[in-house]
Design an enzyme around this catalytic site. Structure first.
Site, PDB file in Angstrom:
ATOM      1  N   HIS A 255      25.816  -8.465  23.217  1.00  0.00           N
ATOM      2  CA  HIS A 255      24.712  -9.094  23.954  1.00  0.00           C
ATOM      3  C   HIS A 255      25.268 -10.160  24.904  1.00  0.00           C
ATOM      4  CE1 HIS A 255      21.030  -7.461  22.190  1.00  0.00           C
ATOM      5  NE2 HIS A 255      21.572  -7.556  20.983  1.00  0.00           N
TER       6      HIS A 255
ATOM      7  N   GLU B 111      20.705  -1.096  12.299  1.00  0.00           N
ATOM      8  CA  GLU B 111      19.638  -1.631  13.150  1.00  0.00           C
ATOM      9  C   GLU B 111      19.130  -0.536  14.090  1.00  0.00           C
ATOM     10  OE1 GLU B 111      21.297  -4.974  15.189  1.00  0.00           O
ATOM     11  OE2 GLU B 111      21.534  -6.181  13.386  1.00  0.00           O
TER      12      GLU B 111
ATOM     13  N   HIS C 206      19.012  -1.517  17.992  1.00  0.00           N
ATOM     14  CA  HIS C 206      20.159  -2.065  18.735  1.00  0.00           C
ATOM     15  C   HIS C 206      20.986  -0.936  19.368  1.00  0.00           C
ATOM     16  CE1 HIS C 206      23.324  -5.128  19.512  1.00  0.00           C
ATOM     17  NE2 HIS C 206      24.108  -4.060  19.462  1.00  0.00           N
TER      18      HIS C 206
END
Length: 246
Positions: A160, A224, A227
């Site tokens: 990120h 996840e 993601h």
């Protein structure tokens, strides 16, 4: 003589009554004719001019270097947003962005635009929970939850922080939520990609999300479902620029 006079007067009175009756009918006819006419100033429907709606003008990625950070909303209005870290509705229970914006590197935007066009064929589109994250925010998150199982160590940085990761889900083209295994940032088996103990509708939605993102160069994280990292983005440097809040 008197009879003759009376007769003439009677005939005259009858004649005048007849004239009066004819006059009333004529007057009534005129009024009806006037009433039937269209009101003065009435506008024909066909003559109404609809106001022109200006279509938004989006920027072009032509000539923009792949590593340049850009604002996704400048290139399309076809996405939805629920940027959780600009609120306290997240696992940190704290707002860590001053305001919500979705920035990524230009190469990530190119892949997202292509993926979203594919999703639209299925009647859905991408909704973002998180995009680029300044490294200073990563430190803030680490301070709140210093656990690498949930937050990447800011020294090494998250993808990120490099502008190559997005946290996403799917919504209908009208913006209605599509059922997924869990809420965003749910840390448990229900959020794992290898968990198949879920209703078929949810499994199908998760599969559509995963297979489409992989088709356009993203790879998923096992624990996840939301993601996705762009292939090769891990080699980009950590960034710390902050976007302006209007």
């Amino acid at each position: 003589m008197k009879k003759t006079l009376i007769l003439r007067m009677t005939i005259s009175i009858i004649f005048l009554n007849i004239i009066a009756l004819v006059g009333c009918k004529t007057e009534t006819s005129k009024k009806e004719t006037i009433t039937e006419k269209e009101p003065v100033g009435q506008i024909e429907v066909d003559s109404i001019i609809e106001p022109k709606v200006e279509k938004p003008v989006f920027k072009s990625l032509e000539g923009v270097a792949d590593t340049t950070f850009v604002r996704l909303a400048d290139y399309s209005d076809g996405f939805a947003y629920d940027l959780r870290y600009a609120t306290d509705n997240n696992f940190l229970k704290e707002q860590v962005y001053d305001c919500g914006e979705c920035y990524t590197r230009a190469k990530t935007v190119k892949a997202l635009l292509k993926a979203n066009e594919e999703f639209k064929k299925h009647g859905v589109k991408i909704k973002f929970y998180d995009c680029y994250r300044p490294n200073s925010v990563q430190y803030k998150m680490w301070k709140i939850v210093p656990n690498p199982q949930y937050v990447a160590n800011p020294v090494k940085g998250s993808i990120h922080n490099k502008g190559g990761a997005v946290d996403i889900t799917l919504v209908t083209l009208d913006g209605d939520e599509v059922k997924m295994p869990s809420d965003f940032d749910f840390f448990g088996k229900r959020a794992y990609h290898d968990n198949f103990d879920l209703p078929q509708e949810i499994l199908d939605n998760r599969k559509l999300l995963k297979e489409t993102m992989e088709k356009f160069g993203f790879w998923s994280t096992r624990t996840e479902w939301w993601h996705y990292n762009l292939q090769g983005a891990s080699h980009d440097p950590i960034a710390n620029f902050k976007w302006d809040c209007e």
